[in-house]
Design a protein around this motif. Structure first.
Motif, mmCIF file in Angstrom:
data_model
loop_
_atom_site.group_PDB
_atom_site.id
_atom_site.type_symbol
_atom_site.label_atom_id
_atom_site.label_comp_id
_atom_site.label_asym_id
_atom_site.label_seq_id
_atom_site.Cartn_x
_atom_site.Cartn_y
_atom_site.Cartn_z
ATOM 1 N N GLU A 1 48.162 61.691 44.082
ATOM 2 C CA GLU A 1 47.247 61.544 45.222
ATOM 3 C C GLU A 1 46.639 60.143 45.258
ATOM 4 O OE1 GLU A 1 47.224 63.568 47.713
ATOM 5 O OE2 GLU A 1 48.545 64.936 46.614
ATOM 6 N N TRP A 2 46.341 59.626 44.073
ATOM 7 C CA TRP A 2 45.840 58.246 43.993
ATOM 8 C C TRP A 2 46.901 57.290 44.539
ATOM 9 C CZ3 TRP A 2 47.129 53.512 42.096
ATOM 10 C CH2 TRP A 2 46.108 52.543 42.096
ATOM 11 N N LYS B 1 49.206 57.912 46.780
ATOM 12 C CA LYS B 1 49.405 58.043 48.221
ATOM 13 C C LYS B 1 48.287 57.381 49.028
ATOM 14 C CE LYS B 1 51.365 62.197 49.595
ATOM 15 N NZ LYS B 1 51.577 63.672 49.549
ATOM 16 N N ALA B 2 47.083 57.348 48.454
ATOM 17 C CA ALA B 2 45.902 56.935 49.226
ATOM 18 C C ALA B 2 46.050 55.579 49.944
ATOM 19 C CB ALA B 2 44.661 56.962 48.342
ATOM 20 N N TRP C 1 50.656 60.318 56.208
ATOM 21 C CA TRP C 1 49.750 61.042 55.328
ATOM 22 C C TRP C 1 48.294 61.058 55.781
ATOM 23 C CZ3 TRP C 1 52.682 58.085 51.009
ATOM 24 C CH2 TRP C 1 53.885 58.757 50.727
#
Ligand code: Z5A
Length: 212
Positions: A117-118, A120-121, A211
Motif C-alpha cells: 500500500e505504501w 501504491k500511494a 488507484w
C-alpha cells in the motif's frame, strides 16, 4: 479516415519480467497500429533521459546506492514528470504504448518487502492505463533468453519474487498473455486486444486515474 475529431488515443502498457519480450512486442505493435493509420508513440519507464531518470539509471547500473524507499519514489517521480505530456498526447488522439509503468514500480519495490500500500500511494492520480498486457513467462524460462545483463534486479531469485508481486496487482484492465510462445504467436494475440482497446477509446471511453 481513422482519425475522428475529438477522439482520444489509448494508453496501453506492457508489463512482465525482465526478458519477457516487452521491447520486442512493443515495436511490433507500434508498426502494426501505424500501418492501420493510427497516431502512435512508444514510451518506456524508466525514462532515463530526464534528471531523475539519470539517477535511476546510475542506481540500476550499481553505480550508486539508494535507500529502497528513496529509489521507489524516484521511479514514481519519473512517471509524474511525464504525466501532463502523456495526457496532452492522449487527448490529441495519439495512442501511447508504454514499456513498464506503475505496476513495475509496485512489483519491484514490494518484492524487496516494502509494504504494497505504501508502494501504491505515490502512483495514485497518474493516468490509468486502458489496457495492461502482462507478458507471462516462468522466471526460469525468461532467464534462458540470452542471459541477464549486469543490472541490479537481473537475478532469478529476485525475478521470482517480482512475479509473485505482479499477481497481487491484476485487475479488470489486465490481459494475461502466454509469453513463452514464439514471438509471432504472442504478437497475434496482442494485436486483437490492442485494436479492441484503441477502438473503445476512440468511441469515447473516459480517461481515468490510477488507484483513486
Ligand atoms: N523498474 C522498477 O524497479 N520500478 C519501476 O517503476 C520501473 C522499472 C518502471 C529496468 O527496466 C529495471 O527497472 C527493471 C525493472 C525496474 N529491472 N528488471 N528486471 P528496463 O525496462 O530498462 O529493462 P527490462 O524491461 O527489464 O529489460 P528488457 O531486457 O528490455 O526485457 P524485455 O523488453 O522484456 O525483453 P526483449 O528485449 O523484448 O527480449 C529479451 C530477449 O528475448 C531478446 O533476446 C529477444 O530477442 C528474446 N525474445 C523476445 N521474445 C521472445 C519469444 N517470444 N521467444 C523467444 N525469445 C524471445
Amino acid at each position: 479516415n481513422n482519425h475522428k475529431s475529438n477522439s482520444r488515443g489509448a494508453l496501453i502498457v506492457l508489463e512482465g519480467l525482465d526478458r519477457s519480450g516487452k521491447t520486442s512486442q512493443l515495436s511490433r505493435l507500434h508498426s502494426y497500429l501505424e500501418g492501420l493509420g493510427y497516431l502512435v508513440e512508444s514510451w518506456r519507464f524508466p525514462d532515463r533521459n530526464t534528471g531523475v531518470g539519470q539517477m535511476i539509471s546510475s542506481y540500476l547500473a550499481n553505480k550508486s546506492q539508494l535507500d529502497d524507499h528513496a529509489i521507489h519514489l524516484l521511479f514514481s517521480a519519473n512517471r509524474w514528470e511525464k504525466r501532463s505530456l502523456m495526457e496532452t498526447k492522449l487527448r490529441s488522439g495519439t495512442t501511447l504504448i508504454v514499456d513498464r509503468y506503475s505496476f513495475s514500480g509496485v512489483a519491484f519495490s514490494s518484492a524487496k518487502s516494502l509494504d504494497i500500500e505504501w508502494c501504491k500511494a505515490p502512483e495514485v492520480g497518474l493516468l490509468a492505463p486502458d489496457l495492461v498486457l502482462y507478458l507471462d513467462i516462468p522466471p526460469e524460462k525468461a532467464a534462458e533468453r540470452g542471459g541477464y545483463g549486469g543490472e541490479r534486479y537481473e537475478q532469478l531469485e529476485f525475478q521470482r519474487k517480482v512475479a509473485h508481486s505482479y499477481q497481487l496487482l491484476h485487475d479488470a484492465s489486465w490481459k494475461i498473455v502466454d509469453a513463452s510462445l514464439p514471438v509471432e504467436d504472442v504478437e497475434k494475440q496482442l494485436r486483437e486486444m490492442v485494436l479492441d482497446c484503441v477502438t473503445t477509446c476512440r468511441n469515447g471511453k473516459a480517461l481515468s486515474q490510477l488507484w483513486s
